[in-house]
Design a protein around this motif. Structure first.
Motif, PDB file in Angstrom:
ATOM      1  N   LEU A  27       4.719 121.725 -83.657  1.00 14.58           N
ATOM      2  CA  LEU A  27       3.818 120.603 -83.392  1.00 14.58           C
ATOM      3  C   LEU A  27       3.772 119.622 -84.557  1.00 14.58           C
ATOM      4  O   LEU A  27       3.778 120.035 -85.719  1.00 14.58           O
ATOM      5  CB  LEU A  27       2.411 121.119 -83.105  1.00 14.58           C
ATOM      6  N   TYR A  52       6.550 128.147 -74.879  1.00 17.41           N
ATOM      7  CA  TYR A  52       5.666 127.177 -74.246  1.00 17.41           C
ATOM      8  C   TYR A  52       5.840 125.825 -74.922  1.00 17.41           C
ATOM      9  O   TYR A  52       5.957 125.725 -76.140  1.00 17.41           O
ATOM     10  CB  TYR A  52       4.199 127.607 -74.361  1.00 17.41           C
ATOM     11  N   HIS A  53       5.868 124.786 -74.100  1.00 18.04           N
ATOM     12  CA  HIS A  53       5.885 123.413 -74.570  1.00 18.04           C
ATOM     13  C   HIS A  53       4.613 122.748 -74.071  1.00 18.04           C
ATOM     14  O   HIS A  53       4.155 123.007 -72.955  1.00 18.04           O
ATOM     15  CB  HIS A  53       7.115 122.678 -74.046  1.00 18.04           C
ATOM     16  N   ILE A  54       4.066 121.886 -74.914  1.00 20.21           N
ATOM     17  CA  ILE A  54       2.806 121.221 -74.611  1.00 20.21           C
ATOM     18  C   ILE A  54       3.057 119.739 -74.414  1.00 20.21           C
ATOM     19  O   ILE A  54       3.906 119.140 -75.084  1.00 20.21           O
ATOM     20  CB  ILE A  54       1.770 121.477 -75.725  1.00 20.21           C
ATOM     21  N   VAL A  86       5.223 124.522 -78.810  1.00 23.17           N
ATOM     22  CA  VAL A  86       3.981 124.853 -79.529  1.00 23.17           C
ATOM     23  C   VAL A  86       4.290 125.421 -80.910  1.00 23.17           C
ATOM     24  O   VAL A  86       3.398 125.504 -81.752  1.00 23.17           O
ATOM     25  CB  VAL A  86       3.085 125.823 -78.724  1.00 23.17           C
ATOM     26  N   LEU A 112      -4.177 128.338 -76.954  1.00 23.54           N
ATOM     27  CA  LEU A 112      -3.083 129.309 -77.080  1.00 23.54           C
ATOM     28  C   LEU A 112      -3.609 130.740 -77.188  1.00 23.54           C
ATOM     29  O   LEU A 112      -2.942 131.671 -76.736  1.00 23.54           O
ATOM     30  CB  LEU A 112      -2.170 128.953 -78.240  1.00 23.54           C
ATOM     31  N   LEU A 172       0.669 122.987 -70.372  1.00 22.21           N
ATOM     32  CA  LEU A 172       1.789 123.788 -70.874  1.00 22.21           C
ATOM     33  C   LEU A 172       2.824 124.013 -69.788  1.00 22.21           C
ATOM     34  O   LEU A 172       2.484 124.103 -68.604  1.00 22.21           O
ATOM     35  CB  LEU A 172       1.283 125.147 -71.357  1.00 22.21           C
ATOM     36  N   ILE A 192      -5.753 123.008 -79.375  1.00 25.93           N
ATOM     37  CA  ILE A 192      -4.508 123.665 -78.959  1.00 25.93           C
ATOM     38  C   ILE A 192      -4.502 125.127 -79.401  1.00 25.93           C
ATOM     39  O   ILE A 192      -4.144 126.016 -78.619  1.00 25.93           O
ATOM     40  CB  ILE A 192      -3.284 122.905 -79.496  1.00 25.93           C
ATOM     41  N   ASN A 193      -4.892 125.383 -80.631  1.00 22.18           N
ATOM     42  CA  ASN A 193      -4.921 126.768 -81.116  1.00 22.18           C
ATOM     43  C   ASN A 193      -5.862 127.626 -80.285  1.00 22.18           C
ATOM     44  O   ASN A 193      -5.546 128.780 -79.972  1.00 22.18           O
ATOM     45  CB  ASN A 193      -5.297 126.815 -82.602  1.00 22.18           C
TER      46      ASN A 193
END
Length: 140
Positions: free
Chosen positions: A119, A22-24, A116, A134, A15, A130-131
């Motif tokens: 997606l 936030y960017h993944i 995020v 987060l 991240l 991912i969840n």
């Protein structure tokens, strides 16, 4: 007693904060299964390889991103999460600076930093991973 092979993989949730979001880091898969789908960077653990070292190696091989600190999150091992075989993945979480650049390499067709909050449809059970990651970020 019947035995079958179970394979071990690693996946990385990387991240970076851009503004307030936030960017993944996601890769577009070059190969099957899930060819052209977006997924987390990751792959198979080599024999006698430490899990965190494998996660850093796979991340670098697919995205050219080097990272020092990763936090092991959880193992994900539901049967049929991967159509090839029974795969157990150990997920890792890491953070990078906003200026971090990623370049698609190895079996990644493309690579992108994606919010995020926006997606795409993901390969395997990567939405679940991912969840989970987060929820840990919110706890920080």
């Amino acid at each position: 007693m019947r035995t079958s092979a179970i394979f071990l993989t690693v996946d990385t949730v990387i991240l970076k904060l851009i503004g307030k979001d936030y960017h993944i880091l996601l890769i577009q898969r070059r190969n099957n299964p899930f060819k052209d789908f977006w997924s987390l960077p990751g792959g198979f653990v080599d024999e006698n390889e430490d899990l965190e070292i494998a996660a850093k190696r796979e991340l670098f091989e697919e995205t050219c991103v080097k990272i020092e600190n990763l936090e092991q999150l959880k193992a994900f091992g539901k049967p049929f999460r991967d159509p090839r075989s029974h795969m157990v993945t150990v997920a890792f979480l890491g953070f990078v600076l906003e200026e971090t650049i990623a370049i698609a390499a190895d079996d990644a067709k493309d690579v992108k930093w994606i919010s995020v909050n926006n997606l795409p449809e993901l390969a395997f059970d990567h939405d679940e991973i991912i969840n989970f990651a987060l929820t840990k970020v919110k706890d920080l």
